[in-house]
Design a protein around this motif. Structure first.
Motif, PDB file in Angstrom:
ATOM      1  N   GLU A  34      36.886  31.025 -21.385  1.00  0.00           N
ATOM      2  CA  GLU A  34      35.557  30.436 -21.217  1.00  0.00           C
ATOM      3  C   GLU A  34      34.590  31.448 -20.609  1.00  0.00           C
ATOM      4  N   PRO A  35      34.337  32.544 -21.297  1.00  0.00           N
ATOM      5  CA  PRO A  35      33.478  33.590 -20.732  1.00  0.00           C
ATOM      6  C   PRO A  35      32.078  33.076 -20.431  1.00  0.00           C
ATOM      7  N   GLY A  36      31.650  33.308 -19.218  1.00  0.00           N
ATOM      8  CA  GLY A  36      30.307  32.912 -18.799  1.00  0.00           C
ATOM      9  C   GLY A  36      30.211  31.526 -18.215  1.00  0.00           C
ATOM     10  N   ASN A  37      31.224  30.689 -18.410  1.00  0.00           N
ATOM     11  CA  ASN A  37      31.180  29.333 -17.878  1.00  0.00           C
ATOM     12  C   ASN A  37      31.515  29.331 -16.387  1.00  0.00           C
ATOM     13  N   ALA A  38      30.637  28.744 -15.605  1.00  0.00           N
ATOM     14  CA  ALA A  38      30.860  28.631 -14.172  1.00  0.00           C
ATOM     15  C   ALA A  38      30.324  27.279 -13.702  1.00  0.00           C
ATOM     16  N   PRO A  39      31.174  26.261 -13.617  1.00  0.00           N
ATOM     17  CA  PRO A  39      32.624  26.378 -13.592  1.00  0.00           C
ATOM     18  C   PRO A  39      33.267  26.280 -14.971  1.00  0.00           C
ATOM     19  N   SER A  40      34.522  26.762 -15.054  1.00  0.00           N
ATOM     20  CA  SER A  40      35.349  26.554 -16.240  1.00  0.00           C
ATOM     21  C   SER A  40      36.017  25.181 -16.122  1.00  0.00           C
ATOM     22  N   ALA A  41      36.860  24.851 -17.086  1.00  0.00           N
ATOM     23  CA  ALA A  41      37.398  23.493 -17.169  1.00  0.00           C
ATOM     24  C   ALA A  41      38.337  23.129 -16.024  1.00  0.00           C
ATOM     25  N   HIS A  42      39.119  24.092 -15.533  1.00  0.00           N
ATOM     26  CA  HIS A  42      40.055  23.762 -14.459  1.00  0.00           C
ATOM     27  C   HIS A  42      40.247  24.944 -13.523  1.00  0.00           C
ATOM     28  N   VAL A  43      40.875  24.684 -12.389  1.00  0.00           N
ATOM     29  CA  VAL A  43      41.046  25.680 -11.341  1.00  0.00           C
ATOM     30  C   VAL A  43      42.119  26.691 -11.735  1.00  0.00           C
ATOM     31  N   HIS A  44      41.871  27.962 -11.386  1.00  0.00           N
ATOM     32  CA  HIS A  44      42.852  29.018 -11.577  1.00  0.00           C
ATOM     33  C   HIS A  44      43.114  29.732 -10.255  1.00  0.00           C
ATOM     34  N   GLN A  45      44.325  30.264 -10.113  1.00  0.00           N
ATOM     35  CA  GLN A  45      44.647  31.181  -9.013  1.00  0.00           C
ATOM     36  C   GLN A  45      44.739  32.562  -9.632  1.00  0.00           C
ATOM     37  N   VAL A  46      43.995  33.504  -9.057  1.00  0.00           N
ATOM     38  CA  VAL A  46      43.774  34.815  -9.661  1.00  0.00           C
ATOM     39  C   VAL A  46      44.232  35.907  -8.700  1.00  0.00           C
ATOM     40  N   VAL A  47      44.861  36.945  -9.243  1.00  0.00           N
ATOM     41  CA  VAL A  47      45.215  38.121  -8.454  1.00  0.00           C
ATOM     42  C   VAL A  47      44.686  39.361  -9.163  1.00  0.00           C
ATOM     43  N   GLY A  48      44.648  40.495  -8.443  1.00  0.00           N
ATOM     44  CA  GLY A  48      44.263  41.758  -9.055  1.00  0.00           C
ATOM     45  C   GLY A  48      42.934  42.306  -8.574  1.00  0.00           C
ATOM     46  N   GLY A  49      42.235  43.007  -9.463  1.00  0.00           N
ATOM     47  CA  GLY A  49      41.032  43.733  -9.111  1.00  0.00           C
ATOM     48  C   GLY A  49      39.833  42.849  -8.818  1.00  0.00           C
ATOM     49  N   ASN A  50      38.932  43.360  -7.994  1.00  0.00           N
ATOM     50  CA  ASN A  50      37.797  42.547  -7.548  1.00  0.00           C
ATOM     51  C   ASN A  50      36.600  42.599  -8.495  1.00  0.00           C
ATOM     52  N   ALA A  51      36.797  43.066  -9.737  1.00  0.00           N
ATOM     53  CA  ALA A  51      35.731  42.974 -10.737  1.00  0.00           C
ATOM     54  C   ALA A  51      35.756  41.623 -11.450  1.00  0.00           C
ATOM     55  N   PHE A  52      36.677  40.753 -11.090  1.00  0.00           N
ATOM     56  CA  PHE A  52      36.811  39.436 -11.709  1.00  0.00           C
ATOM     57  C   PHE A  52      35.538  38.617 -11.509  1.00  0.00           C
ATOM     58  N   GLN A  53      35.041  38.029 -12.603  1.00  0.00           N
ATOM     59  CA  GLN A  53      33.858  37.170 -12.557  1.00  0.00           C
ATOM     60  C   GLN A  53      33.833  36.298 -13.801  1.00  0.00           C
ATOM     61  N   ALA A  54      32.827  35.457 -13.910  1.00  0.00           N
ATOM     62  CA  ALA A  54      32.767  34.505 -15.020  1.00  0.00           C
ATOM     63  C   ALA A  54      32.693  35.193 -16.374  1.00  0.00           C
ATOM     64  N   LEU A  55      32.000  36.323 -16.445  1.00  0.00           N
ATOM     65  CA  LEU A  55      31.858  37.063 -17.694  1.00  0.00           C
ATOM     66  C   LEU A  55      32.248  38.513 -17.450  1.00  0.00           C
ATOM     67  N   VAL A  56      33.279  38.972 -18.160  1.00  0.00           N
ATOM     68  CA  VAL A  56      33.708  40.362 -18.089  1.00  0.00           C
ATOM     69  C   VAL A  56      33.518  40.972 -19.466  1.00  0.00           C
ATOM     70  N   ASP A  57      32.527  41.811 -19.618  1.00  0.00           N
ATOM     71  CA  ASP A  57      32.181  42.421 -20.902  1.00  0.00           C
ATOM     72  C   ASP A  57      33.370  43.204 -21.448  1.00  0.00           C
ATOM     73  N   PRO A  58      33.823  42.889 -22.676  1.00  0.00           N
ATOM     74  CA  PRO A  58      34.968  43.600 -23.246  1.00  0.00           C
ATOM     75  C   PRO A  58      34.752  45.104 -23.401  1.00  0.00           C
ATOM     76  N   SER A  59      33.494  45.529 -23.449  1.00  0.00           N
ATOM     77  CA  SER A  59      33.215  46.955 -23.603  1.00  0.00           C
ATOM     78  C   SER A  59      33.304  47.716 -22.287  1.00  0.00           C
ATOM     79  N   VAL A  60      33.455  46.992 -21.187  1.00  0.00           N
ATOM     80  CA  VAL A  60      33.509  47.599 -19.862  1.00  0.00           C
ATOM     81  C   VAL A  60      34.952  47.910 -19.493  1.00  0.00           C
ATOM     82  N   ASP A  61      35.181  49.088 -18.978  1.00  0.00           N
ATOM     83  CA  ASP A  61      36.503  49.481 -18.500  1.00  0.00           C
ATOM     84  C   ASP A  61      36.679  48.951 -17.079  1.00  0.00           C
ATOM     85  N   VAL A  62      37.387  47.840 -16.959  1.00  0.00           N
ATOM     86  CA  VAL A  62      37.542  47.176 -15.661  1.00  0.00           C
ATOM     87  C   VAL A  62      38.168  48.102 -14.625  1.00  0.00           C
ATOM     88  N   GLY A  63      39.047  48.980 -15.075  1.00  0.00           N
ATOM     89  CA  GLY A  63      39.684  49.904 -14.147  1.00  0.00           C
ATOM     90  C   GLY A  63      38.708  50.813 -13.441  1.00  0.00           C
TER      91      GLY A  63
END
Length: 340
Positions: A34-63
């Motif tokens: 659900e890219p861009g949806n805030a909120p999405s349909a249900h709660v998630h528990q997330v781990v990893g990098g702090n670039a996490f957000q509602a929309l993560v552009d596929p052309s962006v190198d998250v690393g």
């Protein structure tokens, strides 16, 4: 079957990763489905990098975008997430179930889950070239809409283990355990390991991969011609601390199990997981090409290739702010969304 301690003796053969990640955030966001949806349909528990957000552009190198990670290896800025488990009390209220570190990990990890990147098995890559994922790669496994056991069996490697202790393995089920578990419930998610070699994503976030995985860290079947590229076998293990709710007086009077996913699922069939690649540079490929094993891949060990951080540094990594501000711990949020 407590194979884990024995597995640590198998330090020959090709690379395998097993590492802990603390919780980054718990909220209703899903930048893959659900890219861009805030909120999405249900709660998630997330781990990893702090670039996490509602929309993560596929052309962006998250690393290159994230500046920290809750995972033990600092070069892994990927994001890993699942739904959240809740306890439903007799009075209809809900309480979010906590998570605890897996076996053989330090005590400092807060919540989170265990991440695996294996090859053919813990000690072999089957003499195949293992190709690391590319920037922009993402995938899912399972589905939040499944409601029957027959549907759940499509995903052979999504299961549960009722834990007697932290080392319990085997006795995997497609349903949430129906009796109290002494040390909690382990939710297991194995992703496909065959890629078409072209697409970083697909409309259903699954078709660019082919699933030959059997679960239980068994050897997966060969990749088909349509998906010929063998990628790392990604798996999650989440240790849900259900033990505080094991008092029979807390369970429904009819004896039914009281745990429910944030999808509203009380059976366990909707278990699913998402992955968004974010390793820095060629760090994952270098690891898959090495012969390091589990925590011995840390660069403070002989032959290690990855930078490691302390539990305090893991836990200090956080999002600057919540995107969706609401109560995800109890009935105020949970009942409103799923049980009006």
């Amino acid at each position: 079957m407590k194979w884990l301690a024995l597995a640590y003796l198998a330090w020959t053969g090709q690379a395998a990763l097993r590492f802990g990640c603390s919780t980054l955030t718990v909220q209703r966001l899903d930048p893959v489905v659900e890219p861009g949806n805030a909120p999405s349909a249900h709660v998630h528990q997330v781990v990893g990098g702090n670039a996490f957000q509602a929309l993560v552009d596929p052309s962006v190198d998250v690393g290159n975008v994230a500046n920290c990670t809750t995972c033990i290896f600092t070069e892994d800025k990927s994001n890993y997430w699942t739904a959240v488990l809740y306890f439903r009390a007799r009075n209809g209220s809900f309480k979010r179930v906590g998570q605890y570190p897996n076996a053989v990990f330090h005590d400092g990890q807060k919540g989170g889950m265990t991440i695996y990147y294996t090859q053919e098995t813990f000690s072999s890559n089957g003499k195949q070239k293992i190709t690391a994922f590319k920037p922009g790669f993402r995938m899912t496994v399972g589905s939040p809409t499944l409601t029957t056991l027959e549907e759940a069996r499509q995903y052979k490697a999504l299961r549960y283990t009722c834990l007697d202790d932290v080392l319990t393995r085997g006795r995997e089920t497609f349903e949430l355990p129906k009796t109290p578990c002494k040390a909690g419930i382990m939710a297991i998610h194995h992703f496909p390991a065959c890629w078409d070699g072209k697409n970083l994503d697909s409309p259903d976030h699954q078709s660019h991969l082919y699933n030959t995985v059997l679960g239980g860290f068994q050897v997966a079947a060969p990749c088909p011609a349509s998906h010929p590229v063998r990628v790392p076998q990604v798996a999650y293990e989440t240790m849900w601390d259900t033990a505080p709710f094991n008092d029979p007086a807390l369970w429904p009077e009819d004896g039914s199990q009281p745990f429910v996913w944030s999808t509203g699922d009380t059976k366990g069939y909707s278990t699913h997981a998402d992955y968004l690649f974010g390793w820095e540079g060629d760090s994952l490929q270098r690891t898959m090409d090495s012969d390091c094993f589990f925590q011995r891949c840390a660069d403070d060990r002989p032959g290690g290739v990855l930078k490691i951080q302390t539990p305090e540094e893991q836990n200090a990594c956080a999002l600057q702010r919540l995107t969706v501000e609401e109560d995800v711990d109890g009935c105020k949020f949970f009942c409103f969304v799923f049980f009006p």
